[in-house]
Design an enzyme around this catalytic site. Structure first.
Site, PDB file in Angstrom:
ATOM      1  N   LYS A 193      35.943 -71.332 -25.732  1.00  0.00           N
ATOM      2  CA  LYS A 193      34.829 -72.207 -26.110  1.00  0.00           C
ATOM      3  C   LYS A 193      34.829 -73.441 -25.209  1.00  0.00           C
ATOM      4  O   LYS A 193      35.684 -74.316 -25.327  1.00  0.00           O
ATOM      5  CB  LYS A 193      34.962 -72.669 -27.572  1.00  0.00           C
ATOM      6  CG  LYS A 193      33.702 -73.390 -28.022  1.00  0.00           C
ATOM      7  CD  LYS A 193      33.953 -74.409 -29.093  1.00  0.00           C
ATOM      8  CE  LYS A 193      33.814 -75.833 -28.714  1.00  0.00           C
ATOM      9  NZ  LYS A 193      32.691 -76.271 -27.906  1.00  0.00           N
ATOM     10  N   GLU A 268      46.896 -80.351 -25.833  1.00  0.00           N
ATOM     11  CA  GLU A 268      47.016 -81.394 -24.809  1.00  0.00           C
ATOM     12  C   GLU A 268      45.974 -82.437 -25.166  1.00  0.00           C
ATOM     13  O   GLU A 268      44.771 -82.161 -25.090  1.00  0.00           O
ATOM     14  CB  GLU A 268      46.687 -80.817 -23.421  1.00  0.00           C
ATOM     15  CG  GLU A 268      47.525 -79.638 -23.014  1.00  0.00           C
ATOM     16  CD  GLU A 268      48.918 -80.043 -22.592  1.00  0.00           C
ATOM     17  OE1 GLU A 268      49.204 -81.253 -22.529  1.00  0.00           O
ATOM     18  OE2 GLU A 268      49.718 -79.141 -22.342  1.00  0.00           O
ATOM     19  N   CYS A 302      42.639 -87.445 -18.544  1.00  0.00           N
ATOM     20  CA  CYS A 302      43.598 -87.755 -19.611  1.00  0.00           C
ATOM     21  C   CYS A 302      44.790 -88.530 -19.077  1.00  0.00           C
ATOM     22  O   CYS A 302      45.427 -89.254 -19.823  1.00  0.00           O
ATOM     23  CB  CYS A 302      44.052 -86.467 -20.280  1.00  0.00           C
ATOM     24  SG  CYS A 302      44.554 -85.237 -19.096  1.00  0.00           S
ATOM     25  N   GLU A 400      42.458 -95.044 -25.707  1.00  0.00           N
ATOM     26  CA  GLU A 400      42.037 -94.315 -24.524  1.00  0.00           C
ATOM     27  C   GLU A 400      40.533 -94.495 -24.349  1.00  0.00           C
ATOM     28  O   GLU A 400      39.750 -94.120 -25.214  1.00  0.00           O
ATOM     29  CB  GLU A 400      42.344 -92.831 -24.702  1.00  0.00           C
ATOM     30  CG  GLU A 400      41.931 -92.041 -23.504  1.00  0.00           C
ATOM     31  CD  GLU A 400      42.196 -90.575 -23.668  1.00  0.00           C
ATOM     32  OE1 GLU A 400      41.798 -90.027 -24.710  1.00  0.00           O
ATOM     33  OE2 GLU A 400      42.796 -89.984 -22.768  1.00  0.00           O
TER      34      GLU A 400
HETATM   35  P1  NAD Z   1      36.947 -83.488 -28.006  1.00  0.00           P
HETATM   36  O1  NAD Z   1      38.279 -83.452 -28.607  1.00  0.00           O
HETATM   37  O2  NAD Z   1      35.833 -84.093 -28.751  1.00  0.00           O
HETATM   38  O3  NAD Z   1      36.453 -82.015 -27.611  1.00  0.00           O
HETATM   39  C1  NAD Z   1      37.275 -81.102 -26.951  1.00  0.00           C
HETATM   40  C2  NAD Z   1      36.835 -79.709 -27.330  1.00  0.00           C
HETATM   41  O4  NAD Z   1      37.080 -79.535 -28.716  1.00  0.00           O
HETATM   42  C3  NAD Z   1      35.348 -79.437 -27.112  1.00  0.00           C
HETATM   43  O5  NAD Z   1      35.176 -78.104 -26.704  1.00  0.00           O
HETATM   44  C4  NAD Z   1      34.763 -79.653 -28.501  1.00  0.00           C
HETATM   45  O6  NAD Z   1      33.576 -78.948 -28.727  1.00  0.00           O
HETATM   46  C5  NAD Z   1      35.873 -79.113 -29.368  1.00  0.00           C
HETATM   47  N1  NAD Z   1      35.871 -79.633 -30.733  1.00  0.00           N
HETATM   48  C6  NAD Z   1      35.306 -80.783 -31.192  1.00  0.00           C
HETATM   49  N2  NAD Z   1      35.513 -80.894 -32.515  1.00  0.00           N
HETATM   50  C7  NAD Z   1      36.221 -79.803 -32.898  1.00  0.00           C
HETATM   51  C8  NAD Z   1      36.774 -79.361 -34.137  1.00  0.00           C
HETATM   52  N3  NAD Z   1      36.610 -80.053 -35.265  1.00  0.00           N
HETATM   53  N4  NAD Z   1      37.475 -78.207 -34.150  1.00  0.00           N
HETATM   54  C9  NAD Z   1      37.663 -77.500 -33.033  1.00  0.00           C
HETATM   55  N5  NAD Z   1      37.145 -77.848 -31.839  1.00  0.00           N
HETATM   56  C10 NAD Z   1      36.450 -78.998 -31.761  1.00  0.00           C
HETATM   57  O7  NAD Z   1      37.198 -84.164 -26.609  1.00  0.00           O
HETATM   58  P2  NAD Z   1      36.184 -84.339 -25.423  1.00  0.00           P
HETATM   59  O8  NAD Z   1      35.276 -85.439 -25.799  1.00  0.00           O
HETATM   60  O9  NAD Z   1      35.584 -83.033 -25.089  1.00  0.00           O
HETATM   61  O10 NAD Z   1      37.196 -84.725 -24.224  1.00  0.00           O
HETATM   62  C11 NAD Z   1      37.700 -85.999 -24.034  1.00  0.00           C
HETATM   63  C12 NAD Z   1      39.057 -86.103 -24.668  1.00  0.00           C
HETATM   64  O11 NAD Z   1      39.907 -85.051 -24.221  1.00  0.00           O
HETATM   65  C13 NAD Z   1      39.771 -87.362 -24.287  1.00  0.00           C
HETATM   66  O12 NAD Z   1      40.292 -87.979 -25.430  1.00  0.00           O
HETATM   67  C14 NAD Z   1      40.898 -86.902 -23.370  1.00  0.00           C
HETATM   68  O13 NAD Z   1      42.071 -87.628 -23.375  1.00  0.00           O
HETATM   69  C15 NAD Z   1      41.181 -85.561 -23.849  1.00  0.00           C
HETATM   70  N6  NAD Z   1      41.743 -84.763 -22.747  1.00  0.00           N
HETATM   71  C16 NAD Z   1      43.077 -84.530 -22.759  1.00  0.00           C
HETATM   72  C17 NAD Z   1      43.655 -83.826 -21.740  1.00  0.00           C
HETATM   73  C18 NAD Z   1      45.128 -83.515 -21.716  1.00  0.00           C
HETATM   74  O14 NAD Z   1      45.542 -82.700 -20.922  1.00  0.00           O
HETATM   75  N7  NAD Z   1      45.949 -84.106 -22.520  1.00  0.00           N
HETATM   76  C19 NAD Z   1      42.867 -83.325 -20.726  1.00  0.00           C
HETATM   77  C20 NAD Z   1      41.511 -83.579 -20.745  1.00  0.00           C
HETATM   78  C21 NAD Z   1      40.951 -84.302 -21.778  1.00  0.00           C
END
Ligand code: NAD
Length: 496
Positions: A193, A268, A302, A400
């Site tokens: 997804k 992650e 991240c 963050e």
């Molecule tokens: P997000 O957590 O909102 O979304 C990530 C994914 O999870 C998306 O595909 C989203 O649709 C899905 N999602 C959202 N709500 C969900 C739920 N309740 N259940 C299951 N899936 C769900 O994050 P984002 O806005 O897409 O990305 C930015 C964030 O990701 C930042 O906080 C960043 O730090 C983090 N990030 C971390 C890493 C790492 O390696 N640690 C890498 C990239 C991004």
């Protein structure tokens, strides 16, 4: 724009992949994906819900239990992955342009990260398919149980099963491959997804996966929101493992949902990585490196080094070079080769990042550079921003921001530096900048982070384990560590 991108964006191509078929959502509904550099709609994308999740998980389960995939030789799994790497390179320019269009990433970064790094990663991981191994174990079972009996025992690594891969929008194509490829190398099947803001390269990847010749159902790609697709996928009893990258909040929700079914999970999540500058480093070397530790990918990374700690006695000297670099950075569309900082991924995210900047200003911090949106454009641009004169409790130090916002602070002693660097709920990464090997070696074990870089920041390789401590996540991706994420260890004990 590459004509192949325009051809790909024909509505008939924008489909999900379930059980080897390119399909619309069961509901027939779609949602728009938008170019963040212009605010214009690029395409309508299928809006899946729990019904599509059920279909995709069932397809992945059938492929795992009943298709040729189950009995495929490891060498043949490896070949399929190598073919996928070739296809990604052959379609490289199209993939890079799609990513720049959908994500806003600089085109050269997209070419490097989403294509070159992606192909290298696949080729590295493909090799693991033929190198899974267990151990032969000597036992000491005593009489009476063991009277006259001998034992042979060993462990073997078996695919964990159906993997749900839920990925974010910051490096969409690479992030998807970081989950899918080790899972496939281990013999798992996958439901991917992508993030709702950046679904296009995942939809394209589905086409390449079919073309590479993976049996139907081995990889399924479904598009939709976190609530309607991500949440039911993470909670699905037919899923054996969730591999997630995204925010800490969602990572925690996924962990809670997964544990209900004892589904394995690795997450992650976010970071607030410190950049620890010692007093012996050349300011001309430091300035660009410290600035780009955050401003790379417009701060949407991240591992962004968004807390920079400078020795008080050299604060002005170092700060000047950081500001020089920041002010050189040109903001604009990722397709413009003269640009260094592109748009925020969405309007909502633009507002979120501007909110952090505005609240920092109101709290009394000094905005030393930037601090504003770019006017006169429909895109979601923010000037690279450097903040100083903060208290360590300020939101801009603790949260963050995930945008082009860097906070710079002074320290007096190395002990204080360690304390400040570790004074965070996150523990994803850190970098140390010095030529003093004794001080560097003293600092490395004291830093609470999954990765410590020295005189570099944000270096990734398929062979470098990657993951976070504290609220930055659970598990390590890449290298040998990735194999443990996507296999279960089985113990075998044979009496003879
Ligand atoms: P997000 O957590 O909102 O979304 C990530 C994914 O999870 C998306 O595909 C989203 O649709 C899905 N999602 C959202 N709500 C969900 C739920 N309740 N259940 C299951 N899936 C769900 O994050 P984002 O806005 O897409 O990305 C930015 C964030 O990701 C930042 O906080 C960043 O730090 C983090 N990030 C971390 C890493 C790492 O390696 N640690 C890498 C990239 C991004």
């Amino acid at each position: 724009m590459d004509p192949q991108v325009i051809e790909f964006l024909d509505p008939k191509n924008i489909r999900m992949l379930i059980d080897g078929e390119f399909v619309q959502a069961v509901s027939g509904e779609t949602f728009a994906t938008v170019d963040p550099a212009s605010g214009r709609k690029i395409a309508e994308v299928p809006k899946a819900d729990a019904r599509d999740v059920d279909l995709a998980v069932a397809a992945a389960r059938r492929a795992l239990d009943h298709s040729s995939w189950r009995h495929m030789l490891p060498a043949d799994r490896q070949l399929l992955l190598l073919r996928l790497a070739d296809l990604i390179e052959e379609n490289g320019e199209k993939i890079a342009q799609l990513e720049t269009l959908d994500q806003g990433q600089l085109i050269d970064v997209a070419r490097f990260v989403q294509v070159e790094m992606a192909a290298d990663f696949i080729r590295y991981m493909a090799g693991w398919a033929t190198k899974l191994e267990g151990s032969a174990l000597d036992l000491s079972v005593r009489e009476p149980i063991g009277a006259g009996i001998r034992y042979q025992a060993y462990t073997r690594r078996e695919p964990v099963g159906v993997v749900a891969a839920i990925v974010p929008w910051n490096f969409p194509h690479l992030m998807a491959l970081w989950k899918i490829v080790p899972a496939l190398a281990c013999g798992c099947t996958v439901v991917l997804k992508p993030a709702e803001d950046t679904p296009l390269t995942a939809i394209h990847l589905a086409r390449l996966i079919q073309k590479a010749g993976f049996p139907k159902g081995v990889v399924n790609v479904i598009t939709g929101t976190g609530q309607e697709v991500g949440a039911p996928l993470a909670a699905h009893p037919g899923v054996n493992k969730v591999a997630f990258t995204g925010s800490t909040r969602v990572g925690q929700a996924i962990g809670h949902a997964a544990i209900e079914n004892m589904t394995r999970f690795s997450v992650e999540t976010g970071g607030k990585s410190p950049v620890l500058v010692l007093d012996d480093i050349d300011p001309d070397f430091l300035g660009p490196n410290a600035a780009m530790a955050t401003f790379f990918n417009h701060g949407q990374q991240c591992v962004a080094g968004s807390r920079v700690y400078l020795p008080r006695k050299r604060f002005d000297d170092y700060m000047e070079r950081i500001l020089d670099m920041t002010e050189l950075l040109k903001v604009g569309s990722g397709f413009d080769n003269r640009v260094h900082v592109g748009p925020m991924v969405s309007k909502v995210h633009h507002e979120r990042v501007m909110g952090y900047i505005d609240r920092s200003r109101e709290a009394g911090a000094k905005i030393a550079s930037g601090g504003e949106s770019v006017e006169g454009t429909e895109g979601y641009f923010i000037r690279p921003t450097v903040i100083t004169d903060v208290d360590h409790g300020f939101e801009c130090v603790r949260e963050e921001i995930f945008g082009p916002v860097l906070t710079v602070m002074p320290y007096n002693t190395l002990d204080e530096l360690v304390e400040l660097a570790n004074d965070s709920k996150y523990g994803l990464a850190a970098s140390i900048w010095s030529q003093n090997i004794s001080k560097i070696n003293m600092l490395i074990p004291r830093i609470q982070a999954g990765t410590v870089w020295v005189n570099c920041h944000g270096v990734f390789d398929a062979n470098l384990p990657f993951g976070g401590r504290k609220l930055s996540g659970i598990g390590r991706e890449h290298g040998r560590a990735a194999i443990n994420l996507f296999t279960e260890e089985k113990t075998v004990c044979i009496a003879y």
